[in-house]
Design a protein around this motif. Sequence first.
Motif, PDB file in Angstrom:
ATOM      1  N   ASP A   1       2.105  23.169   8.422  1.00 51.01           N
ATOM      2  CA  ASP A   1       2.732  22.034   7.736  1.00 51.01           C
ATOM      3  C   ASP A   1       1.761  20.861   7.696  1.00 51.01           C
ATOM      4  N   LEU A   2       1.525  20.321   6.509  1.00 54.52           N
ATOM      5  CA  LEU A   2       0.664  19.146   6.376  1.00 54.52           C
ATOM      6  C   LEU A   2       1.393  17.932   6.946  1.00 54.52           C
ATOM      7  N   GLN A   3       0.736  17.241   7.883  1.00 58.71           N
ATOM      8  CA  GLN A   3       1.317  16.068   8.528  1.00 58.71           C
ATOM      9  C   GLN A   3       0.766  14.766   7.955  1.00 58.71           C
ATOM     10  N   GLU A   4      -0.558  14.728   7.784  1.00 60.27           N
ATOM     11  CA  GLU A   4      -1.166  13.474   7.343  1.00 60.27           C
ATOM     12  C   GLU A   4      -2.503  13.726   6.654  1.00 60.27           C
ATOM     13  N   ILE A   5      -2.864  12.757   5.824  1.00 59.48           N
ATOM     14  CA  ILE A   5      -4.188  12.733   5.206  1.00 59.48           C
ATOM     15  C   ILE A   5      -4.801  11.378   5.543  1.00 59.48           C
ATOM     16  N   ASN A   6      -5.948  11.407   6.183  1.00 58.84           N
ATOM     17  CA  ASN A   6      -6.669  10.189   6.588  1.00 58.84           C
ATOM     18  C   ASN A   6      -5.801   9.240   7.404  1.00 58.84           C
ATOM     19  N   GLY A   7      -5.017   9.798   8.321  1.00 63.59           N
ATOM     20  CA  GLY A   7      -4.204   8.990   9.220  1.00 63.59           C
ATOM     21  C   GLY A   7      -2.900   8.486   8.639  1.00 63.59           C
ATOM     22  N   VAL A   8      -2.630   8.784   7.376  1.00 61.02           N
ATOM     23  CA  VAL A   8      -1.398   8.339   6.723  1.00 61.02           C
ATOM     24  C   VAL A   8      -0.459   9.534   6.602  1.00 61.02           C
ATOM     25  N   PRO A   9       0.781   9.424   7.108  1.00 59.21           N
ATOM     26  CA  PRO A   9       1.719  10.543   6.990  1.00 59.21           C
ATOM     27  C   PRO A   9       1.870  10.974   5.526  1.00 59.21           C
ATOM     28  N   PHE A  10       1.823  12.300   5.305  1.00 55.04           N
ATOM     29  CA  PHE A  10       1.978  12.804   3.940  1.00 55.04           C
ATOM     30  C   PHE A  10       3.467  12.865   3.630  1.00 55.04           C
ATOM     31  N   PRO A  11       3.927  12.177   2.585  1.00 60.06           N
ATOM     32  CA  PRO A  11       5.355  11.994   2.357  1.00 60.06           C
ATOM     33  C   PRO A  11       6.090  13.182   1.730  1.00 60.06           C
ATOM     34  N   ALA A  12       5.371  14.210   1.306  1.00 62.71           N
ATOM     35  CA  ALA A  12       6.021  15.334   0.631  1.00 62.71           C
ATOM     36  C   ALA A  12       5.762  16.627   1.409  1.00 62.71           C
ATOM     37  N   THR A  13       6.760  17.479   1.461  1.00 61.46           N
ATOM     38  CA  THR A  13       6.639  18.741   2.184  1.00 61.46           C
ATOM     39  C   THR A  13       5.551  19.607   1.568  1.00 61.46           C
ATOM     40  N   THR A  14       4.602  20.023   2.408  1.00 55.46           N
ATOM     41  CA  THR A  14       3.487  20.856   1.960  1.00 55.46           C
ATOM     42  C   THR A  14       3.138  21.827   3.071  1.00 55.46           C
ATOM     43  N   THR A  15       3.008  23.106   2.722  1.00 62.34           N
ATOM     44  CA  THR A  15       2.636  24.120   3.709  1.00 62.34           C
ATOM     45  C   THR A  15       1.425  24.902   3.229  1.00 62.34           C
TER      46      THR A  15
ATOM     47  N   ASP B   1      -2.182  24.818  18.016  1.00 60.64           N
ATOM     48  CA  ASP B   1      -1.198  24.588  16.959  1.00 60.64           C
ATOM     49  C   ASP B   1      -1.607  23.509  15.968  1.00 60.64           C
ATOM     50  N   VAL B   2      -2.853  23.080  16.001  1.00 60.57           N
ATOM     51  CA  VAL B   2      -3.344  22.028  15.108  1.00 60.57           C
ATOM     52  C   VAL B   2      -4.500  22.585  14.282  1.00 60.57           C
ATOM     53  N   MET B   3      -4.446  22.328  12.986  1.00 63.98           N
ATOM     54  CA  MET B   3      -5.540  22.696  12.093  1.00 63.98           C
ATOM     55  C   MET B   3      -5.964  21.436  11.346  1.00 63.98           C
ATOM     56  N   ILE B   4      -7.263  21.185  11.330  1.00 62.81           N
ATOM     57  CA  ILE B   4      -7.801  20.007  10.656  1.00 62.81           C
ATOM     58  C   ILE B   4      -8.762  20.456   9.570  1.00 62.81           C
ATOM     59  N   LEU B   5      -8.509  20.027   8.354  1.00 63.37           N
ATOM     60  CA  LEU B   5      -9.425  20.227   7.236  1.00 63.37           C
ATOM     61  C   LEU B   5     -10.093  18.882   6.997  1.00 63.37           C
ATOM     62  N   SER B   6     -11.420  18.873   6.923  1.00 58.63           N
ATOM     63  CA  SER B   6     -12.132  17.605   6.783  1.00 58.63           C
ATOM     64  C   SER B   6     -13.420  17.801   5.998  1.00 58.63           C
TER      65      SER B   6
ATOM     66  N   ASN C   1      -9.787  13.669   6.209  1.00 60.89           N
ATOM     67  CA  ASN C   1      -9.204  14.287   7.386  1.00 60.89           C
ATOM     68  C   ASN C   1      -7.752  14.665   7.086  1.00 60.89           C
ATOM     69  N   MET C   2      -7.464  15.968   7.021  1.00 61.28           N
ATOM     70  CA  MET C   2      -6.117  16.458   6.758  1.00 61.28           C
ATOM     71  C   MET C   2      -5.641  17.185   8.016  1.00 61.28           C
ATOM     72  N   VAL C   3      -4.493  16.777   8.559  1.00 57.60           N
ATOM     73  CA  VAL C   3      -3.977  17.369   9.794  1.00 57.60           C
ATOM     74  C   VAL C   3      -2.749  18.216   9.474  1.00 57.60           C
ATOM     75  N   PHE C   4      -2.809  19.476   9.907  1.00 53.49           N
ATOM     76  CA  PHE C   4      -1.707  20.434   9.767  1.00 53.49           C
ATOM     77  C   PHE C   4      -1.231  20.827  11.154  1.00 53.49           C
ATOM     78  N   ILE C   5       0.072  21.079  11.284  1.00 48.60           N
ATOM     79  CA  ILE C   5       0.664  21.547  12.526  1.00 48.60           C
ATOM     80  C   ILE C   5       1.324  22.904  12.246  1.00 48.60           C
ATOM     81  N   ALA C   6       1.137  23.863  13.162  1.00 46.39           N
ATOM     82  CA  ALA C   6       1.761  25.181  12.997  1.00 46.39           C
ATOM     83  C   ALA C   6       3.269  25.047  13.048  1.00 46.39           C
ATOM     84  N   ALA C   7       3.939  25.685  12.109  1.00 51.15           N
ATOM     85  CA  ALA C   7       5.388  25.566  11.997  1.00 51.15           C
ATOM     86  C   ALA C   7       6.124  26.515  12.939  1.00 51.15           C
ATOM     87  N   ASP C   8       5.433  27.530  13.446  1.00 56.23           N
ATOM     88  CA  ASP C   8       6.124  28.536  14.259  1.00 56.23           C
ATOM     89  C   ASP C   8       6.159  28.227  15.698  1.00 56.23           C
TER      90      ASP C   8
END
Length: 131
Positions: free
Chosen positions: A34-48, A113-118, A124-131
């Motif tokens: 699950d995408l949590q944030e981009i560049n420290g700003v919470p991402f407002p729309a559900t994205t997986t 449980d954390v994945m970072i795409l940068s 900096n895009m932060v994802f958290i494992a949903a499972d």
Amino acid sequence: MFKFIPLLILAALTNLCSRNETAWAYGGADRLWDLQEINGVPFPATTTLSFLDAETIAIQGPCNRITASNTVPYPWVTLTIISSTKMFCPDLQYEKSLTNALIRTTIIEILDDVMILSNTENLNMVFIAAD
């Protein structure tokens, strides 16, 4: 007996060369991210994001499903968009920023449980494992 040793060495080397070295093999597979944030700003729309196989990634954005390929070895990432649906929704502006960020990523890190795409340009895009 010694004439078989070169064949065994060749077989072992072939197996090592064919081993998958993408993010899929380093903890990305079999999880929904699950995408949590981009560049420290919470991402407002559900994205997986999920890894369909060693070289194929599926992203369910706010509006559309995107399929991308990644063939470079971990920790590098180069996402090439293969396909995308073309649905319209109120969150399309977020999806455009998401797509632009995804194609600019060059580094992937998976830490439990954390994945970072940068990239090296402060993305900096932060994802958290949903499972």
